[in-house]
Motif scaffolding. Structure first.
Motif, PDB file in Angstrom:
ATOM      1  N   ALA A   1      -5.364  -2.254   4.469  1.00  0.00           N
ATOM      2  CA  ALA A   1      -6.773  -2.552   4.730  1.00  0.00           C
ATOM      3  C   ALA A   1      -7.678  -1.487   4.126  1.00  0.00           C
ATOM      4  O   ALA A   1      -8.719  -1.805   3.532  1.00  0.00           O
ATOM      5  CB  ALA A   1      -7.012  -2.664   6.236  1.00  0.00           C
ATOM      6  N   ILE A   2      -7.280  -0.225   4.244  1.00  0.00           N
ATOM      7  CA  ILE A   2      -8.071   0.870   3.662  1.00  0.00           C
ATOM      8  C   ILE A   2      -8.088   0.762   2.146  1.00  0.00           C
ATOM      9  O   ILE A   2      -9.142   0.922   1.513  1.00  0.00           O
ATOM     10  CB  ILE A   2      -7.524   2.240   4.127  1.00  0.00           C
ATOM     11  CG1 ILE A   2      -7.821   2.434   5.615  1.00  0.00           C
ATOM     12  CG2 ILE A   2      -8.112   3.375   3.303  1.00  0.00           C
ATOM     13  CD1 ILE A   2      -7.092   3.602   6.253  1.00  0.00           C
ATOM     14  N   LEU A   3      -6.939   0.475   1.550  1.00  0.00           N
ATOM     15  CA  LEU A   3      -6.863   0.302   0.105  1.00  0.00           C
ATOM     16  C   LEU A   3      -7.804  -0.800  -0.362  1.00  0.00           C
ATOM     17  O   LEU A   3      -8.555  -0.627  -1.326  1.00  0.00           O
ATOM     18  CB  LEU A   3      -5.432  -0.029  -0.320  1.00  0.00           C
ATOM     19  CG  LEU A   3      -5.243  -0.364  -1.799  1.00  0.00           C
ATOM     20  CD1 LEU A   3      -5.393   0.894  -2.649  1.00  0.00           C
ATOM     21  CD2 LEU A   3      -3.900  -1.021  -2.035  1.00  0.00           C
TER      22      LEU A   3
ATOM     23  N   THR B   1     -11.012  -0.001  -2.752  1.00  0.00           N
ATOM     24  CA  THR B   1     -10.871  -0.373  -4.158  1.00  0.00           C
ATOM     25  C   THR B   1     -11.174  -1.842  -4.440  1.00  0.00           C
ATOM     26  O   THR B   1     -11.361  -2.211  -5.597  1.00  0.00           O
ATOM     27  CB  THR B   1      -9.441  -0.095  -4.652  1.00  0.00           C
ATOM     28  OG1 THR B   1      -8.531  -0.969  -3.982  1.00  0.00           O
ATOM     29  CG2 THR B   1      -9.050   1.349  -4.420  1.00  0.00           C
ATOM     30  N   GLY B   2     -11.153  -2.669  -3.404  1.00  0.00           N
ATOM     31  CA  GLY B   2     -11.323  -4.100  -3.604  1.00  0.00           C
ATOM     32  C   GLY B   2     -10.053  -4.768  -4.103  1.00  0.00           C
ATOM     33  O   GLY B   2     -10.029  -5.964  -4.346  1.00  0.00           O
ATOM     34  N   ARG B   3      -9.004  -4.001  -4.264  1.00  0.00           N
ATOM     35  CA  ARG B   3      -7.729  -4.526  -4.736  1.00  0.00           C
ATOM     36  C   ARG B   3      -6.804  -4.788  -3.559  1.00  0.00           C
ATOM     37  O   ARG B   3      -7.030  -4.337  -2.456  1.00  0.00           O
ATOM     38  CB  ARG B   3      -7.074  -3.522  -5.686  1.00  0.00           C
ATOM     39  CG  ARG B   3      -7.913  -3.293  -6.929  1.00  0.00           C
ATOM     40  CD  ARG B   3      -7.333  -2.276  -7.846  1.00  0.00           C
ATOM     41  NE  ARG B   3      -6.009  -2.714  -8.293  1.00  0.00           N
ATOM     42  CZ  ARG B   3      -5.080  -1.893  -8.749  1.00  0.00           C
ATOM     43  NH1 ARG B   3      -5.315  -0.607  -8.817  1.00  0.00           N
ATOM     44  NH2 ARG B   3      -3.924  -2.368  -9.149  1.00  0.00           N
ATOM     45  N   GLY B   4      -5.765  -5.529  -3.844  1.00  0.00           N
ATOM     46  CA  GLY B   4      -4.773  -5.802  -2.814  1.00  0.00           C
ATOM     47  C   GLY B   4      -5.145  -7.011  -1.977  1.00  0.00           C
ATOM     48  O   GLY B   4      -5.961  -7.839  -2.369  1.00  0.00           O
TER      49      GLY B   4
END
Length: 90
Positions: free
Chosen positions: A26-28, A32-35
């Motif tokens: 969730a933090i990633l 970054t908007g990725r994942g």
């Protein structure tokens, strides 16, 4: 080592790792908007969480109703996740 499994502590460790994984993903995504988006993570993480709770309850000899309740919650969250994913055109 047998006590680590029989006491359910192994499942406690897995549950903590599952929470850390969800938070990290969730933090990633937030940074970054990725994942995978957190809304998309919730369904499969919750169903896995409930499955692990069912295993823990069975390992420690909990009342069968707790095992059943956890398995039912896992099924419902899994079905909700499938419904969520099915509606989205990808």
């Amino acid at each position: 080592m047998a006590e680590f499994f029989a006491s359910g502590r192994v499942i406690d460790l897995i549950l903590v790792l599952l929470l850390i994984e969800g938070a990290a993903l969730a933090i990633l995504h937030h940074r970054t908007g990725r994942g995978i988006a957190p809304a998309d993570l919730a369904g499969f993480l919750l169903s896995g969480f409930f499955l692990m709770l069912a295993v823990r309850a069975a390992l420690v000899g909990a009342w069968w109703g707790w095992v059943s309740l956890c398995l039912t919650a896992a099924l419902l969250t899994h079905l909700a996740d499938l419904r969520h994913r099915w509606k989205r055109p990808d």
